[in-house]
Scaffold this motif. Structure first.
Motif, PDB file in Angstrom:
ATOM      1  N   MET A  10       0.777  -1.333   0.066  1.00 38.80           N
ATOM      2  CA  MET A  10       0.070  -0.149  -0.150  1.00 38.80           C
ATOM      3  C   MET A  10       0.885   1.074   0.246  1.00 38.80           C
ATOM      4  N   ASP A  11       0.525   2.133  -0.781  1.00 38.44           N
ATOM      5  CA  ASP A  11       1.397   3.583  -0.888  1.00 38.44           C
ATOM      6  C   ASP A  11       1.053   4.460   0.480  1.00 38.44           C
ATOM      7  N   ASP A  12       1.972   5.404   0.373  1.00 37.69           N
ATOM      8  CA  ASP A  12       1.578   6.285   1.606  1.00 37.69           C
ATOM      9  C   ASP A  12      -0.040   7.117   1.620  1.00 37.69           C
ATOM     10  N   GLU A 100      -0.509  -0.854   6.908  1.00 37.21           N
ATOM     11  CA  GLU A 100       0.874  -0.080   6.678  1.00 37.21           C
ATOM     12  C   GLU A 100       1.098  -0.311   5.283  1.00 37.21           C
ATOM     13  N   LYS A 101       2.466  -0.592   5.001  1.00 38.31           N
ATOM     14  CA  LYS A 101       3.112  -1.083   3.898  1.00 38.31           C
ATOM     15  C   LYS A 101       2.714  -2.312   3.301  1.00 38.31           C
ATOM     16  N   GLU A 102       2.948  -3.583   4.054  1.00 32.31           N
ATOM     17  CA  GLU A 102       2.718  -4.894   3.309  1.00 32.31           C
ATOM     18  C   GLU A 102       1.286  -5.178   3.794  1.00 32.31           C
ATOM     19  N   TRP A 115      -5.919  -7.625   4.965  1.00 31.99           N
ATOM     20  CA  TRP A 115      -5.177  -7.644   6.324  1.00 31.99           C
ATOM     21  C   TRP A 115      -3.951  -6.962   6.287  1.00 31.99           C
ATOM     22  N   SER A 116      -3.448  -6.643   7.490  1.00 33.30           N
ATOM     23  CA  SER A 116      -2.027  -6.064   7.349  1.00 33.30           C
ATOM     24  C   SER A 116      -1.305  -7.802   7.438  1.00 33.30           C
ATOM     25  N   LYS A 117       0.008  -7.428   6.849  1.00 36.18           N
ATOM     26  CA  LYS A 117       0.776  -8.721   6.782  1.00 36.18           C
ATOM     27  C   LYS A 117       1.101  -9.492   8.151  1.00 36.18           C
ATOM     28  N   GLU A 118       1.284  -8.356   9.157  1.00 33.05           N
ATOM     29  CA  GLU A 118       1.667  -8.956  10.397  1.00 33.05           C
ATOM     30  C   GLU A 118       0.617  -9.640  11.230  1.00 33.05           C
TER      31      GLU A 118
END
Length: 143
Positions: A10-12, A100-102, A115-118
């Motif tokens: 995901m971008d900023d 966030e990013k991933e 989902w967030s990757k984490e």
């Protein structure tokens, strides 16, 4: 039907590429809302309308029904894909799902989950240990 697991960035600005295999089934507009387990649920409009009718039938005299409907609908937003096949996720939904990013995008039959990757990795680890027990429960339910 949606199925599969895809890892994207995901971008900023909160833009996220939707997997090509999901784009056609999503249609021009679709709904993104808070899901369960700290992920986002994405519904094509047809599936959203079916779910909306079911939720309308919940007894509003029940506190838990009111709370669920409020939570679910207040987080809902109608979205579409840009020319690059990206979805733009609102800040409140990104915060809810800790995106966030991933990001992991999965197909779950009639909906997509983001989902967030984490969070996804943690969920998989937790669930993998009890996968067989869950399968036995599903069998008891006739599934």
């Amino acid at each position: 039907m949606f199925m599969g697991e895809y890892l994207h960035s995901m971008d900023d600005k909160g833009r996220l590429i939707m997997p090509a295999k999901f784009r056609e089934s999503l249609g021009e507009t679709f709904v993104v809302t808070r899901g369960l387990d700290n992920c986002l649920f994405v519904y094509p409009m047809e599936e959203w309308r079916i779910l909306e009718e079911k939720l309308k039938s919940l007894p509003m005299t029940r506190k838990d029904a009111r709370a669920f409907v409020r939570f679910f609908f207040s987080g809902a937003t109608e979205c579409g894909l840009d020319k690059s096949g990206r979805i733009s996720l609102p800040q409140n939904l990104r915060e809810y799902a800790s995106l966030e990013k991933e990001v992991v995008i999965i197909g779950v039959s009639n909906r997509i989950e983001i989902w967030s990757k984490e969070n996804w990795d943690s969920y998989l680890k937790l669930t993998a240990d009890s996968y067989e027990e869950i399968a036995e429960t599903m069998e008891e339910l006739g599934i």
